[in-house]
Design a protein around this motif. Sequence first.
Motif, PDB file in Angstrom:
ATOM      1  N   ASP A 189       0.745   5.069   8.090  1.00 55.94           N
ATOM      2  CA  ASP A 189       2.121   4.585   8.193  1.00 55.94           C
ATOM      3  C   ASP A 189       2.375   3.766   9.444  1.00 55.94           C
ATOM      4  OD1 ASP A 189       2.952   6.039   5.818  1.00 55.94           O
ATOM      5  OD2 ASP A 189       2.731   7.843   7.026  1.00 55.94           O
ATOM      6  N   GLY A 190       1.300   3.317  10.126  1.00 55.20           N
ATOM      7  CA  GLY A 190       1.493   2.543  11.344  1.00 55.20           C
ATOM      8  C   GLY A 190       2.284   1.268  11.133  1.00 55.20           C
ATOM      9  N   ALA A 241      -5.145   7.604  13.179  1.00 55.22           N
ATOM     10  CA  ALA A 241      -4.029   7.653  14.116  1.00 55.22           C
ATOM     11  C   ALA A 241      -3.016   8.625  13.576  1.00 55.22           C
ATOM     12  CB  ALA A 241      -3.400   6.264  14.302  1.00 55.22           C
ATOM     13  N   PRO A 242      -2.182   9.203  14.444  1.00 51.98           N
ATOM     14  CA  PRO A 242      -1.158  10.107  13.945  1.00 51.98           C
ATOM     15  C   PRO A 242      -0.257   9.396  12.952  1.00 51.98           C
ATOM     16  CG  PRO A 242      -1.326  10.213  16.353  1.00 51.98           C
ATOM     17  CD  PRO A 242      -2.155   9.054  15.894  1.00 51.98           C
ATOM     18  N   SER A 243       0.084  10.057  11.861  1.00 53.00           N
ATOM     19  CA  SER A 243       0.964   9.450  10.875  1.00 53.00           C
ATOM     20  C   SER A 243       2.318   9.176  11.490  1.00 53.00           C
ATOM     21  CB  SER A 243       1.143  10.369   9.660  1.00 53.00           C
ATOM     22  OG  SER A 243       0.135  10.145   8.724  1.00 53.00           O
ATOM     23  N   ALA A 244       2.855   8.003  11.224  1.00 56.52           N
ATOM     24  CA  ALA A 244       4.176   7.665  11.744  1.00 56.52           C
ATOM     25  C   ALA A 244       5.261   8.419  11.004  1.00 56.52           C
ATOM     26  CB  ALA A 244       4.402   6.155  11.632  1.00 56.52           C
ATOM     27  N   VAL A 245       5.128   8.517   9.694  1.00 61.59           N
ATOM     28  CA  VAL A 245       6.137   9.170   8.866  1.00 61.59           C
ATOM     29  C   VAL A 245       5.413   9.992   7.828  1.00 61.59           C
ATOM     30  CG1 VAL A 245       8.116   8.846   7.369  1.00 61.59           C
ATOM     31  CG2 VAL A 245       7.699   7.204   9.186  1.00 61.59           C
ATOM     32  N   ARG A 246       5.693  11.277   7.751  1.00 57.50           N
ATOM     33  CA  ARG A 246       5.050  12.116   6.751  1.00 57.50           C
ATOM     34  C   ARG A 246       5.604  11.803   5.376  1.00 57.50           C
ATOM     35  NH1 ARG A 246       6.090  15.836  10.755  1.00 57.50           N
ATOM     36  NH2 ARG A 246       7.787  16.786   9.571  1.00 57.50           N
ATOM     37  N   PRO A 247       4.817  12.055   4.309  1.00 52.58           N
ATOM     38  CA  PRO A 247       5.283  11.758   2.957  1.00 52.58           C
ATOM     39  C   PRO A 247       6.638  12.390   2.689  1.00 52.58           C
ATOM     40  CG  PRO A 247       2.957  12.343   2.927  1.00 52.58           C
ATOM     41  CD  PRO A 247       3.440  12.585   4.326  1.00 52.58           C
ATOM     42  N   MET A 301       2.634 -12.846  13.092  1.00 53.35           N
ATOM     43  CA  MET A 301       1.782 -12.677  14.271  1.00 53.35           C
ATOM     44  C   MET A 301       1.314 -11.253  14.538  1.00 53.35           C
ATOM     45  SD  MET A 301       5.160 -12.380  14.926  1.00 53.35           S
ATOM     46  CE  MET A 301       5.669 -14.100  15.048  1.00 53.35           C
ATOM     47  N   ILE A 302       1.659 -10.299  13.703  1.00 54.57           N
ATOM     48  CA  ILE A 302       1.406  -8.889  13.998  1.00 54.57           C
ATOM     49  C   ILE A 302       0.108  -8.429  13.334  1.00 54.57           C
ATOM     50  CG2 ILE A 302       2.315  -6.549  13.765  1.00 54.57           C
ATOM     51  CD1 ILE A 302       5.137  -7.841  13.596  1.00 54.57           C
ATOM     52  N   ASP A 303      -0.791  -7.862  14.120  1.00 53.89           N
ATOM     53  CA  ASP A 303      -2.032  -7.297  13.571  1.00 53.89           C
ATOM     54  C   ASP A 303      -1.715  -6.122  12.646  1.00 53.89           C
ATOM     55  OD1 ASP A 303      -3.578  -9.023  15.054  1.00 53.89           O
ATOM     56  OD2 ASP A 303      -4.446  -7.498  16.363  1.00 53.89           O
ATOM     57  N   ALA A 304      -2.561  -5.916  11.633  1.00 52.15           N
ATOM     58  CA  ALA A 304      -2.477  -4.690  10.840  1.00 52.15           C
ATOM     59  C   ALA A 304      -2.606  -3.491  11.765  1.00 52.15           C
ATOM     60  CB  ALA A 304      -3.577  -4.679   9.777  1.00 52.15           C
ATOM     61  N   GLN A 305      -1.913  -2.403  11.419  1.00 58.19           N
ATOM     62  CA  GLN A 305      -1.785  -1.261  12.324  1.00 58.19           C
ATOM     63  C   GLN A 305      -2.554  -0.037  11.847  1.00 58.19           C
ATOM     64  OE1 GLN A 305       0.271  -1.387  15.490  1.00 58.19           O
ATOM     65  NE2 GLN A 305      -0.642  -3.331  14.862  1.00 58.19           N
ATOM     66  N   PRO A 306      -2.982   0.821  12.799  1.00 61.62           N
ATOM     67  CA  PRO A 306      -3.768   2.001  12.442  1.00 61.62           C
ATOM     68  C   PRO A 306      -2.915   3.079  11.784  1.00 61.62           C
ATOM     69  CG  PRO A 306      -3.292   1.999  14.790  1.00 61.62           C
ATOM     70  CD  PRO A 306      -2.814   0.682  14.253  1.00 61.62           C
ATOM     71  N   GLY A 307      -3.583   3.949  11.030  1.00 59.84           N
ATOM     72  CA  GLY A 307      -2.902   5.062  10.395  1.00 59.84           C
ATOM     73  C   GLY A 307      -2.267   4.666   9.077  1.00 59.84           C
TER      74      GLY A 307
END
Length: 450
Positions: free
Chosen positions: A315-316, A436-442, A307-313
């Motif tokens: 690493d979203g 969108a801001p990256s959730a987790v940097r490489p 049920m979850i939409d694809a997320q921005p960024g």
Amino acid sequence: MSSDTPAGHGPAECDRPLDEREAEELLRCICFKTGPPRQVGVELEWLIHDREHPWIPVHRRRLERAADAVRTLPLSASLTFEPGGQLELSSLPAGSLTDCIDAMAADLTAVRGALGRSGLAPAGLGLDPWHPPRRLLHEPRYDAMEVAFDRSGPAGRAMMCTTASVQVCLDAGEEEPGPLGYGRRWQLAHLLGAVLVAVFANSPYQHGRPTRWRSARQSLWAELDPVRTLAPPAHLAPREAWAAHVLDTPVMCIRGGEGPWAVPEGLTFRDWIRAGVPRPPVRADLDYHISTLFPPVRPRGHLELRMIDAQPGDDGWIVPLAVTTALFDDPEAAETVYRTVKPLAETAGPPPAPRNPLWAGAARDGLADPELQAAAATCFGLALEALPRLGASEAVQQAVARFHERYVARGRCPADDLAERLAISAAPSMPAVDAAPSAVRPGQGRKDRS
């Protein structure tokens, strides 16, 4: 963790005709494989857009060349392409949340590099905000699917060709009752699922125009078929409910050679067993029939939360994966979150998800709904407490905390940001919409093992 398209017909002993009792027993056994929750997986779908001009349609040949380049990559995940050209990566089952994130992040880095050399990029959007459905894959499965869905209206074609999601895959749970028991997890999934729809809604536009939905993608799933997108009846035990639902849902198609495949109208799998025409169904037909059912939660040995939409960024996708895993697999969080979402059953009422007031409100209003915002705030608090116990890295914990601060605490969801950017930018000078801001940097996905 599994493909929607089963491969082959299996061993010869599986090719004998099924009887009704055998089909029911198979469904009870194969769809809820119980044991302590140990594994997690994720299936990520992405729209593919021009990196600089995402509102301009990408030519079919350009997409095909890019897809060929991606297919040459040594990925750990299974790679498929959806009918409209969406790219899907399905992870292997991982022994921990950290391992799942690390493996998928490495694959995505390689995929983005290959697409980037063609000037393309994966876009984290639940529904394409600009482009109408355009089917690129012409295979018997998708030809039959289109015929079947067209009987209910245009939602089927839009779903097939213009939607993308984050699907979290978790073990079914223990046989015994309790917070990790499969019965409790099944109930939790259908109540928490509405909260996840609201929190991660990211599809407010279609055909270049605003819709009345935060998650128009979820609204399409609710519309596209009278039966096959529904949850089973809630008043039955999970195994019995699912077995009855599978057998009493009309078959989408009857496979036969290179196609076109027959697309009967109103023929349930139970009817097919009893009639035995145009040929008796076998085990492979049952497996295939399951793959054509699209409820919000699909049991395939493990549980697929769809049920979850694809997320921005870039690493979203990590945030819904981390939050959902924490709420299901940490015993303390699972017990408390169940008590938190159980009252939502009154809002849902008797209709099955996603066609009940709870799920419709989540897709329409997101976290502007006070009841859903309150539940989401509690869920994120519990997830943030549980993630260290699951060994999640500091970077993952910080990504969840940032999402909570940016969205949940403010009664907002990604769709609100996206709608504002699209409304401001009426001309083709706008930036890519999944910025969108990256959730987790490489390099930060892996837990520090020192």
